[in-house]
Design an enzyme around this catalytic site. Structure first.
Site: not given
Ligand code: CMX
Length: 444
Positions: A240, A270, A319, A328, A374
């Site tokens: 964002s 996000h 994250h 937070r 979240d």
């Molecule tokens: N559940 C399952 N798998 C997860 C995970 C979770 N909560 N968080 C990361 N992973 C996985 C990723 O999908 C990725 O898998 P692949 O290798 O198969 O693609 C792997 O772990 C490595 O990811 P990462 O480097 O740890 O995390 P990213 O920087 O790629 O992604 C985020 C960060 C937030 C998108 C991810 O942790 C996620 O999808 N979380 C759940 C959704 C969420 O809560 N989003 C809100 C974040 C805060 C916000 O912006 O509001």
């Protein structure tokens, strides 16, 4: 000129030479290297943006102008009897770097109050959106519709000097921010309360007035202040914030930029995670037979594993930058422990907090197994009666607009140019990577 605007102008005059000197004297200094993994992997961690408004430490979490969240809450002035500070005071801090006095905050409260009236066509637009439009779509459309109000665009078309861009951007930002609680509350009334709207009370502050328009008694005013403050900024690389900065870098006005950032926030990785967390928890509650049932640790573990094994992410955990529990999350958890300890859904949130991180660690993919903002925000809303999950990201959007607007005003003040990184083809990267590896081998 308001005290905030005067203070901001002084700060801009102080900051400009620092930025100019960095470009002139140190423009060629290398700060970071970029790997193939980063280019393909969403530019993770590349140090390539600048903001003084907030900094995200992987272990300690967000700092606004150097202050950890806990200090922000402690130091900013609060309305009489409130637990949480004025949102207007936070805006002052983000813009100037200074903790405002009571009278400085009250000036900003007045400024916002004067600017809060929303043009009628915005309400008509909201009324005419097709049924089942997501509230984030409606929110984004309402904001972009106000592009015609932009003072910056008028000034730009009339030929304003580049060094003065920040001034109409500041005016537009205040005009927009003051209207966002009104627009959000209207969307809520329209979509979920049959259009029964509670008119705003101009004598109240940003958070207090929002709670009033939602028709929810205290401490929901503090919930609103807390929510808007903790969601306001998370440095510049998140989707964002980056979108807002990128769009504004083409000299699009604040309405175009904030609407665009809202669209980025609406993605499930996000801001939409806020609604997905509650949906996910309610599926679990249904599975175990209701909110009053106490699931065993094994039942919860199974649910988390089932989600992972079906190829989905666990919403509210992980994250891109943070490597510890999000402060937070902790701030909201402390609020919950004080005000809604016995809430049935909070008990589930609490159990998931204990059970999920070890599972994510065992699965071994997520770099950060800990909860993010979240994971906790939805349950607070749910407790106070805002049970329509899909509205939660709108609340995130109101808060996030505050930090992004502050950043965009500073972008214009410091003359940050059009953003334009370079892309390469896959073939080019293959050739570069192979040549680099051959060169390294030759050196051995
Ligand atoms: N559940 C399952 N798998 C997860 C995970 C979770 N909560 N968080 C990361 N992973 C996985 C990723 O999908 C990725 O898998 P692949 O290798 O198969 O693609 C792997 O772990 C490595 O990811 P990462 O480097 O740890 O995390 P990213 O920087 O790629 O992604 C985020 C960060 C937030 C998108 C991810 O942790 C996620 O999808 N979380 C759940 C959704 C969420 O809560 N989003 C809100 C974040 C805060 C916000 O912006 O509001």
């Amino acid at each position: 000129m308001s005290t905030l605007k005067e203070r901001l102008y002084t700060k801009i005059e102080q900051q400009r030479p620092r930025t100019q000197r960095l470009i002139k004297e140190y423009g060629d200094v290398v700060i970071d290297n970029v790997t193939v993994g980063q280019i393909i992997g969403g530019m993770r961690g590349i140090k390539s943006m600048v903001t003084d408004i907030s900094y995200l430490d992987p272990n300690d979490g967000i700092r606004y102008r150097g202050y950890p969240l806990i200090d922000v809450v402690k130091k900013l002035p609060k309305p009489k009897g409130a637990e949480m500070p004025y949102v207007e005071g936070l805006f002052y801090l983000l813009l100037t770097g200074d903790i405002p006095s009571d009278s400085e905050v009250s000036d900003v409260v007045d400024e916002f109050s004067k600017r809060r009236i929303v043009p009628r066509y915005v309400y008509e637009l909201i009324d005419s959106m097709p049924c089942c439009s997501h509230p984030m779509t409606v929110f984004s459309a309402a904001i972009v519709a106000m592009h015609r109000e932009s003072f910056f665009t008028k000034k730009y078309n009339a030929g304003i000097s580049k060094k003065d861009y920040w001034d109409p951007m500041y005016e537009d930002s205040l005009n927009l921010l003051a209207k966002l609680p009104e627009i959000a509350a209207y969307i809520y009334a329209k979509l979920y309360r049959g259009g029964n709207r509670i008119l705003s009370n101009p004598s109240l502050d940003f958070g207090g007035n929002f709670a009033h328009m939602m028709g929810i008694p205290p401490p929901y005013d503090d919930v609103s202040r807390m929510h808007f403050i903790i969601h306001s900024d998370h440095e510049s690389g998140n989707v964002s914030a980056h979108t807002g900065h990128l769009v504004a870098s083409s000299l699009s006005d604040i309405y175009l930029a904030i609407s665009a950032m809202i669209n980025g926030l609406a993605g499930p990785l996000h801001g939409l995670a806020a609604q997905n967390v509650l949906m996910w928890i309610h599926e679990l509650i249904e599975r175990v037979g209701g909110e009053d049932m106490v699931p065993s640790a094994d039942e919860i573990k199974q649910y988390v594993w089932d989600t992972l094994n079906s190829g989905q992410v666990i919403p509210g955990f992980g994250h891109a930058v943070l490597r510890k529990t999000d402060p937070r999350y902790t701030l909201q958890r402390d609020f919950c422990l004080k005000h809604l300890k016995d809430d049935g859904v909070f008990k589930y949130v609490d159990m998931l907090y204990k059970v999920t991180p070890p599972i994510l660690k065992e699965q071994g993919k997520a770099k950060n197994p800990w909860p993010n903002v979240d994971a906790q925000s939805g349950v607070v809303q749910w407790h106070y009666g805002v049970k329509e999950y899909d509205f939660y990201t709108v609340l995130f959007g109101v808060g996030r607009s505050i930090g992004i607007s502050a950043n965009i005003i500073w972008d214009r003040a410091l003359g940050y140019p059009l953003e334009r990184p370079k892309s390469l083809t896959t073939e080019m990267i293959e050739k570069m990577a192979k040549a680099k590896v051959a060169e390294m081998k030759g050196k051995k």
